[in-house]
Design an enzyme around this catalytic site. Structure first.
Site, mmCIF file in Angstrom:
data_model
loop_
_atom_site.group_PDB
_atom_site.id
_atom_site.type_symbol
_atom_site.label_atom_id
_atom_site.label_comp_id
_atom_site.label_asym_id
_atom_site.label_seq_id
_atom_site.Cartn_x
_atom_site.Cartn_y
_atom_site.Cartn_z
ATOM 1 C CG HIS A 141 35.560 -50.031 -11.391
ATOM 2 N ND1 HIS A 141 36.491 -49.976 -10.277
ATOM 3 C CD2 HIS A 141 35.946 -48.428 -11.031
ATOM 4 C CE1 HIS A 141 36.621 -48.504 -9.336
ATOM 5 N NE2 HIS A 141 35.638 -48.436 -9.998
ATOM 6 C CG ASP A 153 31.837 -54.023 -12.081
ATOM 7 O OD1 ASP A 153 30.390 -54.070 -11.299
ATOM 8 O OD2 ASP A 153 32.372 -53.809 -11.947
ATOM 9 C CD GLN A 157 29.122 -46.716 -12.580
ATOM 10 O OE1 GLN A 157 27.470 -46.478 -13.691
ATOM 11 N NE2 GLN A 157 30.353 -46.278 -12.228
ATOM 12 C CE LYS A 212 29.635 -47.160 -8.620
ATOM 13 N NZ LYS A 212 30.777 -45.844 -8.864
ATOM 14 C CB CYS A 265 38.310 -46.638 -10.852
ATOM 15 S SG CYS A 265 38.856 -45.640 -9.374
HETATM 16 N N1 PMP Z 1 32.691 -51.259 -11.269
HETATM 17 C C1 PMP Z 1 32.586 -50.239 -11.605
HETATM 18 C C2 PMP Z 1 31.938 -51.258 -13.579
HETATM 19 C C3 PMP Z 1 31.617 -49.553 -11.158
HETATM 20 O O1 PMP Z 1 31.882 -48.396 -12.076
HETATM 21 C C4 PMP Z 1 32.279 -49.146 -9.963
HETATM 22 C C5 PMP Z 1 32.360 -47.726 -9.546
HETATM 23 N N2 PMP Z 1 32.740 -46.834 -10.051
HETATM 24 C C6 PMP Z 1 33.100 -50.224 -9.465
HETATM 25 C C7 PMP Z 1 33.192 -51.100 -9.762
HETATM 26 C C8 PMP Z 1 33.252 -50.336 -7.196
HETATM 27 O O2 PMP Z 1 32.274 -50.133 -6.897
HETATM 28 P P1 PMP Z 1 32.644 -49.640 -5.501
HETATM 29 O O3 PMP Z 1 33.434 -48.444 -5.584
HETATM 30 O O4 PMP Z 1 31.345 -48.929 -4.876
HETATM 31 O O5 PMP Z 1 32.846 -50.654 -4.683
#
Ligand code: PMP
Length: 406
Positions: free
Chosen positions: A123, A200, A203, A226, A364
């Site tokens: 991401h 990270d 997910q 999430k 993203c």
């Molecule tokens: N890493 C991953 C794999 C994500 O899916 C996301 C959110 N889509 C993020 C990081 C960033 O999360 P946040 O916008 O809640 O900080």
């Protein structure tokens, strides 16, 4: 799941909504999850009964709020099986946690010519902070490639590891492909090469049990929103031995021990990394979310979602012209696909009119899109409250969208 799916759905008030007169089919859980009533109630309870700034007050409310906040930290510790509460740092989300480590770790450990390893499927939140750090420190960013199926190529990872590798940052689960990465193996290989690992978990934590000690990761981050918790919450886990070595990321109240104009000494963990007034209200609501999923059982949630994933994978194949991205055998119930030559946005708009919420675009993960040679996908991402009937509704909706766009 031993808990009945209807009972679970009834806990989430938003799910009983209709959209354009159709029952809501919410399949955008990768972006954010809905909130059970207990989380909403906690927010109300905190503001109606327990609101006072934490850590600084001598009065009753402040002490109550402080105790509550620290109990929330203990709940997170147990949820991810960390050894100590001081290893749990509350943040505003996964992004904030990665930025904190990219900065602090970079300041402490990165020298010119060092390597930082990422993967193709990261991401943007797990790419850009490292790029910024590499630019600051004249370090090199290297990328672990993936296969067509969307799996890490571990032989290539082994080739990229060198004595210059300082840190490997990778996602536990891909938000676009659903691939569950073999993080335990990656961590073992990185450690053997003398490198640290940040995982990270944005997910992952809502879909499966996570044990940071078993994984032996050095850092683990995730977002509360999430995980059925409120927006503006997140967690950064770090091994205390490492966190103690890192400089603070931000300065301000609460993170200090003694402040003089001549110089300042810092507070101990975890407060060293929590500058300013912490988000104690939302952290408490996140605690409620964690207690909620824990009561159902993360093993049970994982098993249920895996059966949902298998069913959806099979049923989606029946849609004419569908092309799937992310076909790793080990994956979560996240499906990225395109429908013939139709623009993902057009398909998403038609599904929306049927009450089906999906996401379209790059999710993203632009470098991943470049690797796949596409500009975007339609993504349906499931969570514990989704049903087999909703899979059928998605599949029927796609059949219909396909014929409408002919
Ligand atoms: N890493 C991953 C794999 C994500 O899916 C996301 C959110 N889509 C993020 C990081 C960033 O999360 P946040 O916008 O809640 O900080």
């Amino acid at each position: 799941m031993s808990t009945n799916i209807d009972t679970i759905r009834a806990d989430f008030p938003i799910l009983s909504q209709t959209v354009y007169g159709k029952p809501l089919v919410y399949l955008d859980n990768g972006a954010t999850t809905q909130k059970p009533q207990v989380v909403i109630d906690t927010l109300i309870r905190m503001y109606s009964e327990m609101n006072a700034n934490i850590h600084r007050g001598v009065h009753f409310l402040s002490e109550q709020a402080t105790r509550q906040y620290e109990e929330a930290r203990n709940t997170v510790r147990d949820f991810i099986h960390a050894a100590y509460s001081q290893e749990i740092i509350f943040t505003s989300g996964a992004t904030a946690g990665i930025n904190a480590i990219a900065f602090s770790y970079g300041e402490r450990f990165i020298r010119p010519g060092d390597d930082v390893l990422l993967t193709t499927m990261e991401h943007h939140s797990n790419i850009v902070p490292w790029q910024m750090m590499c630019a600051r420190k004249q370090a090199r960013l290297k990328v672990i490639p993936i296969s067509e199926q969307g799996e890490l190529i571990l032989e290539e990872f082994a080739r990229l590891l060198s004595p210059r590798t300082r840190i490997v940052a990778l996602t536990h689960v891909s938000n676009t492909l659903g691939t569950i990465n073999p993080v335990e193996q990656v961590i073992r290989m990185a450690h053997l090469a003398g490198a640290h690992v940040l995982v990270d978990g944005a997910q992952a934590v809502q879909h499966m049990p996570v044990d940071v000690q078993k994984l032996d990761c050095d850092f683990y981050v995730f977002s509360g929103h999430k995980l059925f918790g409120p927006t503006g919450t997140g967690v950064l886990y770090g091994k205390s031995s490492l966190l103690n070595e890192l400089p603070p990321y931000q300065g301000g109240g609460d993170m200090v021990d003694c402040v003089r104009f001549e110089g300042t000494t810092y507070n101990e963990l975890p407060f060293k990394f929590e500058a300013g007034t912490s988000n104690y209200v939302d952290a408490t609501a996140l605690q409620s979310a964690i207690k909620y999923v824990s009561a159902i059982g993360m093993e049970q949630i994982a098993a249920y979602e895996t059966s949902l994933m298998h069913y959806a994978r099979e049923q989606l194949q029946t849609v004419p012209g569908i092309r799937m991205y992310g076909t790793a055998p080990l994956k979560t119930a996240v499906f990225s696909f395109v429908l013939g030559d139709h623009h993902p946005y057009d398909v998403g708009m038609i599904l929306d009119k049927m009450g089906i919420a999906v996401r379209t675009g790059t999710h993203c993960t632009q470098p991943l899109m470049d690797f796949l040679g596409i500009t975007g996908t339609i993504r349906a991402s499931f969570a514990l409250y989704n049903t087999f009937e909703e899979v059928d509704q998605l599949v029927a909706g796609l059949h219909r969208a396909g014929s409408m766009l002919q």
